[in-house]
Design a protein around this motif. Structure first.
Motif, PDB file in Angstrom:
ATOM      1  N   TYR A   1      -7.872  -3.024 -16.142  1.00  0.00           N
ATOM      2  CA  TYR A   1      -6.940  -4.140 -16.351  1.00  0.00           C
ATOM      3  C   TYR A   1      -5.522  -3.665 -16.614  1.00  0.00           C
ATOM      4  O   TYR A   1      -4.567  -4.422 -16.444  1.00  0.00           O
ATOM      5  CB  TYR A   1      -7.421  -5.089 -17.458  1.00  0.00           C
ATOM      6  CG  TYR A   1      -7.747  -4.436 -18.771  1.00  0.00           C
ATOM      7  CD1 TYR A   1      -9.058  -4.150 -19.111  1.00  0.00           C
ATOM      8  CD2 TYR A   1      -6.746  -4.110 -19.661  1.00  0.00           C
ATOM      9  CE1 TYR A   1      -9.370  -3.555 -20.311  1.00  0.00           C
ATOM     10  CE2 TYR A   1      -7.043  -3.507 -20.859  1.00  0.00           C
ATOM     11  CZ  TYR A   1      -8.361  -3.240 -21.186  1.00  0.00           C
ATOM     12  OH  TYR A   1      -8.646  -2.644 -22.376  1.00  0.00           O
TER      13      TYR A   1
ATOM     14  N   LYS B   1       1.692  -5.301 -24.933  1.00  0.00           N
ATOM     15  CA  LYS B   1       0.945  -6.542 -24.769  1.00  0.00           C
ATOM     16  C   LYS B   1      -0.486  -6.260 -24.304  1.00  0.00           C
ATOM     17  O   LYS B   1      -1.448  -6.696 -24.921  1.00  0.00           O
ATOM     18  CB  LYS B   1       1.652  -7.457 -23.770  1.00  0.00           C
ATOM     19  CG  LYS B   1       0.885  -8.747 -23.553  1.00  0.00           C
ATOM     20  CD  LYS B   1       1.620  -9.708 -22.655  1.00  0.00           C
ATOM     21  CE  LYS B   1       0.774 -10.960 -22.440  1.00  0.00           C
ATOM     22  NZ  LYS B   1       1.326 -11.840 -21.424  1.00  0.00           N
ATOM     23  N   HIS B   2      -0.606  -5.500 -23.206  1.00  0.00           N
ATOM     24  CA  HIS B   2      -1.937  -5.379 -22.616  1.00  0.00           C
ATOM     25  C   HIS B   2      -2.790  -4.280 -23.242  1.00  0.00           C
ATOM     26  O   HIS B   2      -3.989  -4.451 -23.420  1.00  0.00           O
ATOM     27  CB  HIS B   2      -1.827  -5.169 -21.109  1.00  0.00           C
ATOM     28  CG  HIS B   2      -1.497  -6.435 -20.381  1.00  0.00           C
ATOM     29  ND1 HIS B   2      -2.457  -7.292 -19.938  1.00  0.00           N
ATOM     30  CD2 HIS B   2      -0.306  -7.003 -20.069  1.00  0.00           C
ATOM     31  CE1 HIS B   2      -1.875  -8.344 -19.364  1.00  0.00           C
ATOM     32  NE2 HIS B   2      -0.570  -8.191 -19.432  1.00  0.00           N
TER      33      HIS B   2
ATOM     34  N   LYS C   1      -3.345  -4.512 -27.863  1.00  0.00           N
ATOM     35  CA  LYS C   1      -4.282  -5.469 -28.433  1.00  0.00           C
ATOM     36  C   LYS C   1      -5.725  -5.005 -28.216  1.00  0.00           C
ATOM     37  O   LYS C   1      -6.595  -5.218 -29.059  1.00  0.00           O
ATOM     38  CB  LYS C   1      -4.066  -6.848 -27.806  1.00  0.00           C
ATOM     39  CG  LYS C   1      -4.605  -7.968 -28.677  1.00  0.00           C
ATOM     40  CD  LYS C   1      -4.205  -9.333 -28.159  1.00  0.00           C
ATOM     41  CE  LYS C   1      -4.917 -10.409 -28.940  1.00  0.00           C
ATOM     42  NZ  LYS C   1      -4.854 -11.720 -28.312  1.00  0.00           N
ATOM     43  N   ASN C   2      -5.953  -4.343 -27.084  1.00  0.00           N
ATOM     44  CA  ASN C   2      -7.297  -3.843 -26.815  1.00  0.00           C
ATOM     45  C   ASN C   2      -7.642  -2.608 -27.632  1.00  0.00           C
ATOM     46  O   ASN C   2      -8.797  -2.395 -27.970  1.00  0.00           O
ATOM     47  CB  ASN C   2      -7.451  -3.519 -25.333  1.00  0.00           C
ATOM     48  CG  ASN C   2      -7.765  -4.744 -24.522  1.00  0.00           C
ATOM     49  OD1 ASN C   2      -8.877  -5.236 -24.543  1.00  0.00           O
ATOM     50  ND2 ASN C   2      -6.767  -5.265 -23.845  1.00  0.00           N
TER      51      ASN C   2
ATOM     52  N   ILE D   1      -8.416 -10.840 -32.736  1.00  0.00           N
ATOM     53  CA  ILE D   1      -8.006  -9.923 -31.675  1.00  0.00           C
ATOM     54  C   ILE D   1      -8.889 -10.080 -30.446  1.00  0.00           C
ATOM     55  O   ILE D   1      -8.403 -10.145 -29.329  1.00  0.00           O
ATOM     56  CB  ILE D   1      -8.076  -8.461 -32.168  1.00  0.00           C
ATOM     57  CG1 ILE D   1      -7.041  -8.222 -33.260  1.00  0.00           C
ATOM     58  CG2 ILE D   1      -7.850  -7.505 -31.018  1.00  0.00           C
ATOM     59  CD1 ILE D   1      -7.109  -6.822 -33.839  1.00  0.00           C
TER      60      ILE D   1
ATOM     61  N   PRO E   1     -11.681 -12.022 -28.256  1.00  0.00           N
ATOM     62  CA  PRO E   1     -12.423 -13.267 -28.018  1.00  0.00           C
ATOM     63  C   PRO E   1     -13.916 -13.031 -27.795  1.00  0.00           C
ATOM     64  O   PRO E   1     -14.709 -13.937 -28.000  1.00  0.00           O
ATOM     65  CB  PRO E   1     -11.767 -13.823 -26.752  1.00  0.00           C
ATOM     66  CG  PRO E   1     -11.121 -12.663 -26.096  1.00  0.00           C
ATOM     67  CD  PRO E   1     -10.709 -11.747 -27.210  1.00  0.00           C
TER      68      PRO E   1
END
Ligand SMILES: Nc1ncnc2c1ncn2[C@@H]1O[C@H](COP(=O)(O)OP(=O)(O)O)[C@@H](O)[C@H]1O
Ligand SMILES: [Mg+2]
Lengths: 325, 330
Positions: free
Chosen positions: A222, A239-240, A243-244, A317, A319
Motif C-alpha cells: 500500500y 500519513k500512510h 499510522k500503520n 489506530i 480498524p
C-alpha cells in the motif's frame, strides 16, 4: 455498539484483575515476617508479650487472616484503605496527596518517550544506513543498557556540580512567591532531570521498535500504491506509513506501563521527588502495612488504566482491531 | 488516434543483486497510441512488472535503476524529469493497478478516503467534493451500495471489490494511460471475467490508453489491439493481436499459445494433455547475454542462436519477432 460491548468487557476484566492484585498483595504482605507491633515495640525500645498482644488487638491483627482480608476488601470497595500507623492519617488521603506528583512524572516521561522515540524511529527508518540512523541505534543501545538509577545519578552529578542549570531535588522551590505561571514553570523546571532519566530507557525501546516496524511498513504494497498516486514523501511517511507502524509501538508502550511506574519509584528516590515512590520507601521501612498495600493498589490501578488507554488508542489506530478481527 | 502517447525507447533497467548488476529489462522499445490497448504477456519473472514500474518511476529502491533509454510521455522524457514533476504525472496522467488487491490498499484508512485523496492531490477538490466524487467512482466500478461502502475499510471488502477500488483510484483523475499489472491473477475465475469486463467498458467510455499485463491470452484477444511478448527482460515478439495469435513467429510465443488449455465442447476420453513449455525462465544473473535467452528451451535452436542475440525481424509492417528463424517459422 460492539465497541461499547468490548469496552465494557475490558473494564470488567480490569476490575477483576485489580481484585486479584489486592488479594495477592494482602496475602503476601501478611505472610512476610514482622508486623506493626514489632515496629512499635522496636520504637519503644522493647516491649513484653502482653503489650505486643494488646497492640495486635488494637490493630485487629489477632483476627483470622480471612476475616482481615474480607474487612480490607470491604473497605477498599468504599475507598477506605485503612489508617496509616506511621503517618497517622488515612491511607487514602496520604496517597491522593502524593499520587499527582508520580502521575505527572510517569505520564510526562511516557509521552515524551513515545513522541521522541517515534520521531527518531521514523527518521532513522527513512535512511537506515545514514549517520542519524546509526546515532539513534547508539543512543538506543545506551539508553536501554544503562540502569535508571545510574542515569539518574550521572545526571544528578552533572547538573549539580558542573552545569547547575536544573534543580536536582524536589518538585518545587518553596521560596518562589505567587501561584499561576511562575509556579507551573518552577515545577516544569524541577521535572526536567527526573523526566529525562525516566524517559531515556523507554525512548530507546520505542525508537528501536518504531524504526523496525516503519522499515517493514515502507516495503508494503500500500505504500507503493501511495507512491503511485503521486503523493509527496512526507504524506507517504506521516500519513500512510506512520499510522500503520504505530500499533506495535503503542502495544509495547502499554506493556511497559508497569515498568514506567516501577522506574518512577527509583527515579523519585534519586531526585527526592515527593511522589508515591518515596512514600513507598518510607512505609516499607516503617512496616506500615496499610500504606504499602494502598500504594500497591494505586500502582496497579495506574497500570491497569494505562493498559485500558493503550487498548483504546490501538482501536483508534487500527480498524481491524476495532471490528474485532 | 495513431499518435503515440507513450514511447519506450531502448529501455534498459538494471537490478543490483548479490550476484551483481543484471539487466532486468534489456533494450526494450514499444509505443502506445492514445486510446489504444496493448497487452504484455510472458511467464513470471520476464520483466513485465519491471516495465510497468519503470514507466511509473517506481522501480524498487535502491536496487532498480534505469541504465539507459528514454520513456517519452508526450514530449517529456520521464527518465529525465524532476521528482516533483513525476509526482504530478503519477496518479493523474498515468496510473497503475497492481497484482495484489488484498494488500495494495492501506488497512487503516477508509476506501472513500483512499479514493478521495488522489482527487484532492491532483484535482484541487476539497474534502467534501472529493468524497462525493469517490462515491460516484465506486458506483462506476460497480461496487454495490457505494454510499455506504465509501466508509468501509479494506478488510471489510472481498478481493474483487478491493481491486475495483484500486481501479477507481487509478481512474479517478481520468488518466491518459492506465497500466494494469496482472489485475486479476489473485482473484477467483468468475471475478476475473468481471474485472476484465469492467476494465474494457471503462476503457471504451473514457478513451484511456491501457497497458494490460496478463497471463490470460483470452483477455488480451478480447481487450487489446496489439500485444507484446516478453521473455527474460526482452521483447521477443510484437504485433497486432490477430497477427501474433494467428501467425506467431517466435517459438516462445508459439509455446505460450499452445499452453492455453482448450475447453472441449464434448468431454471425451481423449482429453488433450496440458501442454507446457519445457524448462524455466533463466535466472536474473543470466539475463543480458549476447545470445538468444530462449535457446535452452527451444526446439529450433542452432549455433547462431547461442552465438548472438537475435535482432528484431520484421514480419510485416507492425509485426516483429526477435528470432533468428522467424522467417522459417511461418
Ligand atoms: N525487488 C527486487 N529485487 C531483486 N530482484 C527483483 C525484485 N523484483 C523483481 N526482481 C526480479 O526481476 C525479475 C523480473 O521480475 P518482474 O518484472 O516482477 O517479472 P514479471 O512481472 O514478468 O513476473 C525476476 O527475476 C525477479 O526475480
Ligand atoms: Mg509481475
Amino acid at each position: 455498539m460492539s465497541f461499547l460491548i468490548t469496552t465494557a468487557q475490558r473494564i470488567v476484566y480490569a476490575a477483576l484483575l485489580l481484585l486479584a492484585v489486592v488479594i495477592l498483595n494482602f496475602i503476601l504482605i501478611h505472610l512476610a515476617p514482622g508486623d506493626i507491633a514489632d515496629t512499635i515495640a522496636g520504637d519503644m525500645g522493647g516491649a513484653d508479650a502482653t503489650v505486643m498482644a494488646q497492640i495486635r488487638i488494637d490493630y485487629g491483627l489477632d483476627q483470622p487472616m480471612l476475616y482481615q482480608l474480607w474487612k480490607y476488601l470491604w473497605g477498599v470497595l468504599h475507598f477506605d484503605f485503612g489508617h496509616s500507623f506511621f503517618f497517622n492519617v488515612s491511607v487514602a488521603d496520604l496517597i491522593l496527596e502524593r499520587l499527582p506528583a508520580t502521575l505527572l512524572l510517569v505520564i510526562t516521561a511516557q509521552i515524551l518517550a513515545l513522541v521522541i522515540g517515534t520521531l527518531l524511529g521514523v527518521i532513522s527508518a527513512r535512511r537506515p544506513n545514514g549517520p542519524l540512523s546509526h546515532f539513534v541505534t547508539l543512543i538506543a543501545l545506551f539508553g536501554y543498557s544503562a540502569p535508571v538509577f545510574w542515569t539518574g545519578i550521572m545526571l544528578l552529578i552533572t547538573f549539580s556540580l558542573w552545569i547547575p542549570i536544573f534543580p536536582v531535588a524536589g518538585m518545587q522551590d518553596m521560596t518562589i512567591e505567587g501561584g499561576g505561571l511562575a509556579h507551573y514553570l518552577d515545577i516544569a523546571h524541577h521535572m526536567v532531570l527526573p523526566v529525562i532519566t525516566l524517559a531515556s530507557i523507554f525512548l530507546a525501546l520505542y525508537s528501536r521498535l518504531c524504526r523496525a516496524s516503519m522499515m517493514e511498513v515502507l516495503g508494503a504494497d500500500y505504500i507503493r500504491t501511495a507512491r503511485a498516486k503521486g503523493l509527496s514523501e512526507s504524506q507517504i511517511i506521516y500519513k500512510h506509513a506512520l499510522k500503520n507502524s504505530l500499533s506495535p509501538v503503542v502495544t509495547l508502550a502499554g506493556l511497559q506501563f508497569s515498568a514506567v511506574v516501577s522506574g518512577a519509584v527509583l527515579v523519585e528516590a534519586v531526585f527526592s521527588w515527593p511522589g508515591l515512590g518515596s512514600l513507598a520507601l518510607q512505609s516499607i521501612i516503617a512496616r506500615d502495612t496499610p500504606t504499602i498495600l494502598g500504594i500497591l493498589f494505586f500502582s496497579a490501578l495506574v497500570v491497569v488504566i494505562g493498559n485500558l488507554l493503550t487498548d483504546f488508542v490501538l482501536r483508534l489506530i487500527d480498524p481491524r482491531i476495532r471490528s474485532g478481527r | 488516434m495513431n499518435k503515440p502517447i507513450l514511447r519506450v525507447e531502448d529501455l534498459t533497467v538494471t537490478l543490483t543483486t548479490r550476484d551483481g548488476i543484471a539487466p532486468v529489462l534489456d533494450n526494450v522499445s514499444f509505443s502506445l497510441n492514445a486510446g489504444e490497448s496493448i497487452g504484455i504477456v510472458g511467464e513470471s519473472g520476464c520483466g513485465k512488472s519491471m516495465t510497468a514500474l519503470a514507466i511509473m518511476g517506481l522501480l524498487p529502491q535502491p536496487v532498480g535503476n534505469i541504465a539507459s533509454g528514454r520513456i517519452w510521455f508526450g514530449d517529456e522524457d520521464m527518465v529525465a524529469v524532476s521528482d516533483a514533476r513525476m509526482r504530478e504525472i503519477r496518479g493523474n496522467d498515468i496510473s497503475m493497478i497492481f497484482q495484489e488487491p488484498m494488500t495494495s490498499l492501506n488497512p487503516v484508512y477508509t476506501i472513500g478516503e483512499q479514493i478521495a485523496e488522489v482527487l484532492r492531490r491532483h484535482q484541487n477538490m476539497n474534502r467534501r467534493q472529493a468524497m462525493v466524487r469517490a462515491t460516484e467512482l465506486l458506483d462506476a466500478v460497480r461496487v454495490p451500495d457505494p454510499a455506504r461502502r465509501v466508509r468501509d475499510y479494506p478488510h471489510q471488502l472481498s478481493g474483487g471489490q478491493r481491486q475495483r477500488v484500486m481501479i477507481a483510484i487509478a481512474l479517478a483523475c481520468e488518466p491518459r494511460v492506465l497500466i494494469a499489472d496482472e489485475p486479476t491473477t489473485a482473484l477467483d475465475v468468475t471475478v476475473q471475467a468481471q474485472i476484465f469486463e469492467l476494465l474494457s467498458d471503462l476503457q471504451s467510455n473514457t478513451g484511456t490508453a491501457v497497458i494490460m499485463i496478463t497471463h490470460d491470452m483470452g483477455a488480451i484477444a478480447e481487450m487489446s489491439e496489439r500485444m507484446i511478448v516478453m521473455y527474460a527482460g526482452r521483447k521477443v515478439e510484437e504485433g497486432t493481436v490477430d497477427d501474433v495469435l494467428d501467425n506467431p513467429r517466435h517459438p516462445y510465443t508459439r509455446g505460450l499459445i499452445a499452453c492455453v488449455p482448450h475447453i472441449q465442447e464434448v468431454v471425451t476420453d481423449q482429453r488433450q494433455p496440458l501442454v507446457e513449455i519445457e524448462g524455466i525462465v533463466p535466472s536474473l544473473s543470466e539475463f543480458g547475454q549476447n545470445a538468444c535467452l530462449f535457446a535452452s528451451r527451444c526446439r529450433h535452436v542452432t549455433d547462431q542462436c547461442l552465438a548472438a542475440r537475435p535482432p528484431e525481424a520484421q514480419v510485416s509492417l507492425q509485426h516483429h519477432a526477435a528470432c533468428w528463424h522467424a522467417e522459417k517459422l511461418s
